[in-house]
Design a protein around this motif. Structure first.
Motif, PDB file in Angstrom:
ATOM      1  N   PRO A  75      -9.058   5.149 -10.216  1.00 13.64           N
ATOM      2  CA  PRO A  75     -10.509   5.222  -9.980  1.00 13.64           C
ATOM      3  C   PRO A  75     -11.200   3.870  -9.832  1.00 13.64           C
ATOM      4  CG  PRO A  75     -10.008   5.693 -12.281  1.00 13.64           C
ATOM      5  CD  PRO A  75      -8.691   5.583 -11.572  1.00 13.64           C
ATOM      6  N   ASP A  76     -10.643   2.822 -10.422  1.00 19.28           N
ATOM      7  CA  ASP A  76     -11.311   1.516 -10.409  1.00 19.28           C
ATOM      8  C   ASP A  76     -10.942   0.744  -9.140  1.00 19.28           C
ATOM      9  OD1 ASP A  76     -12.800  -0.693 -11.840  1.00 19.28           O
ATOM     10  OD2 ASP A  76     -10.866  -1.661 -11.513  1.00 19.28           O
ATOM     11  N   PRO A  77     -11.934   0.325  -8.323  1.00 24.14           N
ATOM     12  CA  PRO A  77     -11.630  -0.366  -7.060  1.00 24.14           C
ATOM     13  C   PRO A  77     -10.801  -1.633  -7.241  1.00 24.14           C
ATOM     14  CG  PRO A  77     -13.939   0.294  -7.116  1.00 24.14           C
ATOM     15  CD  PRO A  77     -13.387   0.536  -8.494  1.00 24.14           C
ATOM     16  N   ALA A  78     -11.120  -2.425  -8.259  1.00 26.64           N
ATOM     17  CA  ALA A  78     -10.378  -3.670  -8.477  1.00 26.64           C
ATOM     18  C   ALA A  78      -8.918  -3.379  -8.812  1.00 26.64           C
ATOM     19  CB  ALA A  78     -11.032  -4.488  -9.587  1.00 26.64           C
ATOM     20  N   GLU A  79      -8.694  -2.406  -9.695  1.00 24.95           N
ATOM     21  CA  GLU A  79      -7.322  -2.046 -10.051  1.00 24.95           C
ATOM     22  C   GLU A  79      -6.591  -1.433  -8.864  1.00 24.95           C
ATOM     23  OE1 GLU A  79      -5.461  -2.745 -12.682  1.00 24.95           O
ATOM     24  OE2 GLU A  79      -7.170  -3.996 -13.255  1.00 24.95           O
ATOM     25  N   ARG A  80      -7.358  -0.737  -8.016  1.00 26.27           N
ATOM     26  CA  ARG A  80      -6.754  -0.152  -6.824  1.00 26.27           C
ATOM     27  C   ARG A  80      -6.202  -1.250  -5.920  1.00 26.27           C
ATOM     28  NH1 ARG A  80     -10.979   3.696  -4.259  1.00 26.27           N
ATOM     29  NH2 ARG A  80     -11.447   4.100  -6.437  1.00 26.27           N
ATOM     30  N   ILE A  81      -6.981  -2.317  -5.729  1.00 26.68           N
ATOM     31  CA  ILE A  81      -6.526  -3.433  -4.897  1.00 26.68           C
ATOM     32  C   ILE A  81      -5.305  -4.087  -5.528  1.00 26.68           C
ATOM     33  CG2 ILE A  81      -7.110  -5.707  -3.997  1.00 26.68           C
ATOM     34  CD1 ILE A  81      -9.981  -4.787  -3.725  1.00 26.68           C
ATOM     35  N   ARG A  82      -5.359  -4.342  -6.830  1.00 27.95           N
ATOM     36  CA  ARG A  82      -4.225  -4.982  -7.506  1.00 27.95           C
ATOM     37  C   ARG A  82      -2.966  -4.135  -7.381  1.00 27.95           C
ATOM     38  NH1 ARG A  82      -8.335  -5.788 -11.540  1.00 27.95           N
ATOM     39  NH2 ARG A  82      -9.070  -7.960 -11.515  1.00 27.95           N
ATOM     40  N   ARG A  83      -3.112  -2.839  -7.598  1.00 29.83           N
ATOM     41  CA  ARG A  83      -1.953  -1.947  -7.524  1.00 29.83           C
ATOM     42  C   ARG A  83      -1.395  -1.889  -6.109  1.00 29.83           C
ATOM     43  NH1 ARG A  83      -1.869   4.515  -9.181  1.00 29.83           N
ATOM     44  NH2 ARG A  83       0.234   4.925  -8.388  1.00 29.83           N
ATOM     45  N   LEU A  84      -2.287  -1.768  -5.129  1.00 31.40           N
ATOM     46  CA  LEU A  84      -1.850  -1.706  -3.743  1.00 31.40           C
ATOM     47  C   LEU A  84      -1.117  -2.976  -3.353  1.00 31.40           C
ATOM     48  CD1 LEU A  84      -1.852  -0.349  -0.949  1.00 31.40           C
ATOM     49  CD2 LEU A  84      -4.082  -1.397  -0.540  1.00 31.40           C
ATOM     50  N   PHE A  85      -1.704  -4.115  -3.679  1.00 34.11           N
ATOM     51  CA  PHE A  85      -1.116  -5.398  -3.306  1.00 34.11           C
ATOM     52  C   PHE A  85       0.235  -5.584  -3.983  1.00 34.11           C
ATOM     53  CE2 PHE A  85      -0.823 -10.082  -3.463  1.00 34.11           C
ATOM     54  CZ  PHE A  85      -1.053 -10.373  -2.129  1.00 34.11           C
ATOM     55  N   THR A  86       0.296  -5.296  -5.279  1.00 29.85           N
ATOM     56  CA  THR A  86       1.539  -5.464  -6.034  1.00 29.85           C
ATOM     57  C   THR A  86       2.648  -4.572  -5.488  1.00 29.85           C
ATOM     58  OG1 THR A  86       0.304  -6.040  -8.036  1.00 29.85           O
ATOM     59  CG2 THR A  86       2.591  -5.335  -8.318  1.00 29.85           C
ATOM     60  N   GLU A  87       2.321  -3.297  -5.263  1.00 30.63           N
ATOM     61  CA  GLU A  87       3.325  -2.360  -4.785  1.00 30.63           C
ATOM     62  C   GLU A  87       3.761  -2.679  -3.355  1.00 30.63           C
ATOM     63  OE1 GLU A  87       2.014   1.642  -5.318  1.00 30.63           O
ATOM     64  OE2 GLU A  87       1.944   1.484  -7.507  1.00 30.63           O
ATOM     65  N   ALA A  88       2.805  -3.076  -2.517  1.00 32.53           N
ATOM     66  CA  ALA A  88       3.137  -3.390  -1.127  1.00 32.53           C
ATOM     67  C   ALA A  88       4.042  -4.616  -1.039  1.00 32.53           C
ATOM     68  CB  ALA A  88       1.860  -3.624  -0.316  1.00 32.53           C
ATOM     69  N   VAL A  89       3.724  -5.643  -1.825  1.00 32.71           N
ATOM     70  CA  VAL A  89       4.539  -6.861  -1.816  1.00 32.71           C
ATOM     71  C   VAL A  89       5.937  -6.570  -2.349  1.00 32.71           C
ATOM     72  CG1 VAL A  89       4.833  -9.115  -2.911  1.00 32.71           C
ATOM     73  CG2 VAL A  89       2.644  -8.509  -1.884  1.00 32.71           C
ATOM     74  N   ALA A  90       6.021  -5.809  -3.442  1.00 38.68           N
ATOM     75  CA  ALA A  90       7.323  -5.468  -4.015  1.00 38.68           C
ATOM     76  C   ALA A  90       8.161  -4.671  -3.023  1.00 38.68           C
ATOM     77  CB  ALA A  90       7.139  -4.692  -5.311  1.00 38.68           C
ATOM     78  N   SER A  91       7.520  -3.730  -2.343  1.00 39.85           N
ATOM     79  CA  SER A  91       8.234  -2.904  -1.372  1.00 39.85           C
ATOM     80  C   SER A  91       8.727  -3.728  -0.189  1.00 39.85           C
ATOM     81  CB  SER A  91       7.316  -1.776  -0.873  1.00 39.85           C
ATOM     82  OG  SER A  91       7.945  -1.026   0.141  1.00 39.85           O
ATOM     83  N   ALA A  92       7.871  -4.603   0.321  1.00 37.48           N
ATOM     84  CA  ALA A  92       8.248  -5.427   1.468  1.00 37.48           C
ATOM     85  C   ALA A  92       9.356  -6.414   1.110  1.00 37.48           C
ATOM     86  CB  ALA A  92       7.036  -6.179   1.996  1.00 37.48           C
ATOM     87  N   THR A  93       9.366  -6.870  -0.141  1.00 35.58           N
ATOM     88  CA  THR A  93      10.403  -7.793  -0.587  1.00 35.58           C
ATOM     89  C   THR A  93      11.753  -7.093  -0.690  1.00 35.58           C
ATOM     90  OG1 THR A  93       8.770  -9.086  -1.824  1.00 35.58           O
ATOM     91  CG2 THR A  93      11.076  -9.399  -2.414  1.00 35.58           C
ATOM     92  N   ALA A  94      11.722  -5.846  -1.156  1.00 39.06           N
ATOM     93  CA  ALA A  94      12.971  -5.100  -1.350  1.00 39.06           C
ATOM     94  C   ALA A  94      13.481  -4.461  -0.067  1.00 39.06           C
ATOM     95  CB  ALA A  94      12.759  -4.025  -2.416  1.00 39.06           C
TER      96      ALA A  94
END
Length: 210
Positions: free
Chosen positions: A88-107
């Motif tokens: 629900p929190d926009p800031a946490e949404r950005i952090r989660r999206l960025f973290t997951e996207a970077v991790a996925s692209a790295t793997a």
């Protein structure tokens, strides 16, 4: 009678393999060797079937490439957005999206493999569609933090540029990135993201005349 049963068994095997199975196999081939690696006979061998199964689901190779790219879009973009929207929190949404996207692209080198063949007409169309969708969604998240629309779009584009640059370096020249050990890489990415999420606290001044 025996021939009829064998023919029916072959048709049953073709029917059990879905179009999605073929699309996933094509994505695996793209991941390993780009769009040029999408060839019917090797994919049939990978799936343990014959070319007849392919023609059961697809008219030609281009149709399979389109299905694979659609599958990539659904998994890596729409699926990720759906997961992030649960926060629900926009800031946490950005952090989660960025973290997951970077991790996925790295793997997973799939995005990098597609970028390497971005001049291919089918890939170019899918890449344009996916990129516009991702940047627009990021812009919406930054707007949720209070940034005006043009600024939200600019920061979304910067964030996406960081993501793509990190993905490219992570597969091409990983030695230039901070090491994962000790949390250096996470701290580096977090610092970049927090800078993009921070709103200026004072008035901005135009550059001095020279």
């Amino acid at each position: 009678m025996v021939q009829r049963q064998q023919r029916q068994q072959r048709q049953d095997r073709k029917a059990r393999l879905t179009a999605q199975d073929w699309a996933d196999a094509a994505l695996a081939a793209i991941r390993e060797g780009g769009v040029a690696a999408v060839a019917v006979e090797p994919l049939a061998a990978r799936l343990g079937t014959t070319k007849g199964s392919f023609y059961w689901h697809f008219a030609n190779r281009d149709a399979l490439v389109d299905a694979a790219l659609d599958r990539w879009e659904q998994i890596s973009t729409e699926g990720t957005i759906s997961e992030v929207e649960a926060e629900p929190d926009p800031a946490e949404r950005i952090r989660r999206l960025f973290t997951e996207a970077v991790a996925s692209a790295t793997a997973d080198p799939l995005d990098v493999a597609l970028l390497a063949t971005a001049t291919h007409p089918q890939v170019a169309a899918a890449m344009r569609r996916v990129t516009e969708r991702r940047v627009a969604y990021l812009g919406r998240l930054f707007a949720g933090l209070g940034f005006p629309e043009p600024e939200a779009r600019r920061r979304a584009l910067l964030a996406y540029t960081v993501y793509l640059g990190h993905a490219q370096l992570g597969h091409a020249v990983p030695s230039v990135l901070p090491p994962e050990e000790g949390g250096e890489l996470r701290a580096y990415l977090s610092e970049a993201l927090e800078a993009l999420m921070t709103r200026p606290t004072g008035p901005t001044r135009p550059p001095a005349d020279r």
